[in-house]
Design an enzyme around this catalytic site. Structure first.
Site, PDB file in Angstrom:
ATOM      1  N   GLY A   1       0.845  -1.189   0.000  1.00 23.02           N
ATOM      2  CA  GLY A   1       0.000   0.000   0.000  1.00 23.02           C
ATOM      3  C   GLY A   1       0.875   1.232   0.000  1.00 23.02           C
ATOM      4  O   GLY A   1       1.540   1.518   1.002  1.00 23.02           O
TER       5      GLY A   1
ATOM      6  N   ASN B   1     -12.316  -3.812   2.480  1.00 20.73           N
ATOM      7  CA  ASN B   1     -10.956  -4.073   2.951  1.00 20.73           C
ATOM      8  C   ASN B   1     -10.689  -5.525   3.336  1.00 20.73           C
ATOM      9  O   ASN B   1      -9.542  -5.971   3.288  1.00 20.73           O
ATOM     10  CB  ASN B   1     -10.626  -3.141   4.117  1.00 20.73           C
ATOM     11  CG  ASN B   1     -10.440  -1.708   3.663  1.00 20.73           C
ATOM     12  OD1 ASN B   1     -10.481  -1.422   2.467  1.00 20.73           O
ATOM     13  ND2 ASN B   1     -10.239  -0.801   4.594  1.00 20.73           N
TER      14      ASN B   1
ATOM     15  N   SER C   1      -4.522  -1.790   8.086  1.00 17.51           N
ATOM     16  CA  SER C   1      -5.804  -1.603   7.403  1.00 17.51           C
ATOM     17  C   SER C   1      -6.969  -1.661   8.387  1.00 17.51           C
ATOM     18  O   SER C   1      -6.980  -2.474   9.306  1.00 17.51           O
ATOM     19  CB  SER C   1      -5.980  -2.683   6.337  1.00 17.51           C
ATOM     20  OG  SER C   1      -4.878  -2.732   5.454  1.00 17.51           O
TER      21      SER C   1
ATOM     22  N   ARG D   1      -1.410   9.085  20.610  1.00 19.38           N
ATOM     23  CA  ARG D   1      -2.372  10.189  20.671  1.00 19.38           C
ATOM     24  C   ARG D   1      -2.717  10.519  22.120  1.00 19.38           C
ATOM     25  O   ARG D   1      -2.863  11.692  22.482  1.00 19.38           O
ATOM     26  CB  ARG D   1      -3.623   9.821  19.876  1.00 19.38           C
ATOM     27  CG  ARG D   1      -3.393   9.826  18.368  1.00 19.38           C
ATOM     28  CD  ARG D   1      -4.561   9.281  17.578  1.00 19.38           C
ATOM     29  NE  ARG D   1      -4.350   9.507  16.143  1.00 19.38           N
ATOM     30  CZ  ARG D   1      -5.000   8.871  15.191  1.00 19.38           C
ATOM     31  NH1 ARG D   1      -5.934   7.974  15.498  1.00 19.38           N
ATOM     32  NH2 ARG D   1      -4.741   9.127  13.919  1.00 19.38           N
TER      33      ARG D   1
ATOM     34  N   HIS E   1      -9.638  -0.724  18.554  1.00 23.29           N
ATOM     35  CA  HIS E   1      -9.147   0.473  17.863  1.00 23.29           C
ATOM     36  C   HIS E   1     -10.331   1.178  17.202  1.00 23.29           C
ATOM     37  O   HIS E   1     -10.501   1.185  15.990  1.00 23.29           O
ATOM     38  CB  HIS E   1      -8.109   0.075  16.816  1.00 23.29           C
ATOM     39  CG  HIS E   1      -7.528   1.221  16.051  1.00 23.29           C
ATOM     40  ND1 HIS E   1      -6.922   2.301  16.664  1.00 23.29           N
ATOM     41  CD2 HIS E   1      -7.450   1.454  14.720  1.00 23.29           C
ATOM     42  CE1 HIS E   1      -6.491   3.142  15.734  1.00 23.29           C
ATOM     43  NE2 HIS E   1      -6.810   2.654  14.547  1.00 23.29           N
TER      44      HIS E   1
END
Length: 312
Positions: free
Chosen positions: A7, A95, A119, A151, A175
């Site tokens: 990718g 996906n 992904s 984060r 996630h």
């Protein structure tokens, strides 16, 4: 050592850039389905070597997986990114097929490769790869927790004014915007618990900002983020290739840990040359245990879509 990044979009290219600059491997291969894109980005990155002072060999390939032969770690970023208003779950139909096909092609030429999944929806794509390929659970790793924890550290730093580099903070669970669990109770700065640095209201705001961190960026950018996801992917690869034994939150297969089984979900793990070398079981309180249980159920519900669509 050799790493393949599948990718060549923003996340994949950023991950490859970070890997090349840090000279983690001797050879780096970038693969993409779009004609010329991987070759172009590989050449572009190669032309930065004399400027930045690294010597990593970078090769691009349009869907020719024979060039990936001998890969130690493969990073799979393939798939469509989120757009504003989309959830990670909305991506599953497209996906799932892409990830399954890419992983099979990687293993055709590198049967011993460790797979790092980026992904989305990441936990479900990690589960798909593990269940469809029949590999040992230590060889399939979703990188989501590494990104979410970075984060978390950013928002803790912004709220407190201390350096991110001095912060230890972990996000577990799925996630996703509603499934991740920033462990504010356990977050520290140079051994000082953040309960000494921030009020409970501030910590709650930090947790809320962390949970919607990806969605916030998608709204601002009009697509998914790429700098931090790419860097998080690199960090996972580096710990494996260099056998660093770093503890990094990742989505891995649980078999009784945290009271859960037959699921891939974010928990702290030791990453080394064998992939997942140990799962760290944190001493969660009752509230955190309930949140983790709810998160696991939400991930299971998403995994069920794979069965409903006959992907598994």
């Amino acid at each position: 050592m050799k790493v393949t990044v599948v990718g060549a979009g923003a996340v994949g290219a950023t991950c490859a850039d970070n890997i090349a600059r840090k000279e983690i491997v001797d050879e780096l291969v970038i693969v993409d389905i779009k004609e010329g894109v991987a070759e172009g980005k590989a050449l572009d990155l190669t032309q930065t070597t004399s400027i930045l002072g690294f010597d990593t060999s970078i090769i691009g390939s349009t869907n020719d997986y024979s060039k990936t032969a001998g890969t130690n770690v493969a990073v799979i970023t393939s798939g469509i990114p989120r757009k504003p208003g989309m959830t990670r779950e909305d991506l599953i139909g497209t996906n799932a097929g892409i990830v399954k096909d890419v992983a099979s092609n990687i293993l055709k030429y590198s049967p011993d490769a460790i797979l790092v999944i980026i992904s989305n929806p990441m936990d479900t794509m990690t589960y798909l790869a593990l269940k469809s390929l029949g590999l040992n659970k230590n060889r399939i790793i979703g990188m989501g927790g590494a990104l979410d924890s970075s984060r978390f550290k950013t928002y803790l730093s912004l709220a407190s004014g201390v350096s991110q580099n001095d912060i230890q903070a972990t996000v577990i669970g799925g996630h996703g915007d509603t499934t991740m669990i920033p462990l504010t109770r356990l977050a520290t700065c140079q051994g000082i618990n953040f309960s000494k640095l921030l009020s409970s209201e501030q910590l709650q705001k930090v947790a809320e900002d962390t949970m919607v961190g990806g969605a916030t960026l998608t709204k601002l950018l009009g697509t998914s983020a790429w700098y931090a996801p790419g860097a998080a992917g690199m960090a996972v690869v580096e710990s494996i290739i260099r056998d660093e034994k770093k503890i990094i939150p990742c989505s891995v297969y649980l078999d009784g840990e945290y009271g859960e089984s037959d699921i891939c979900i974010g928990v702290p793990v030791v990453l080394g040359k064998n992939g997942v070398e140990k799962i760290i079981e944190l001493d969660l309180n009752e509230i955190e245990k309930e949140k983790f249980k709810a998160s696991a159920q939400a991930v299971r519900n998403m995994n069920q879509v794979l069965f409903d669509m006959n992907v598994l």
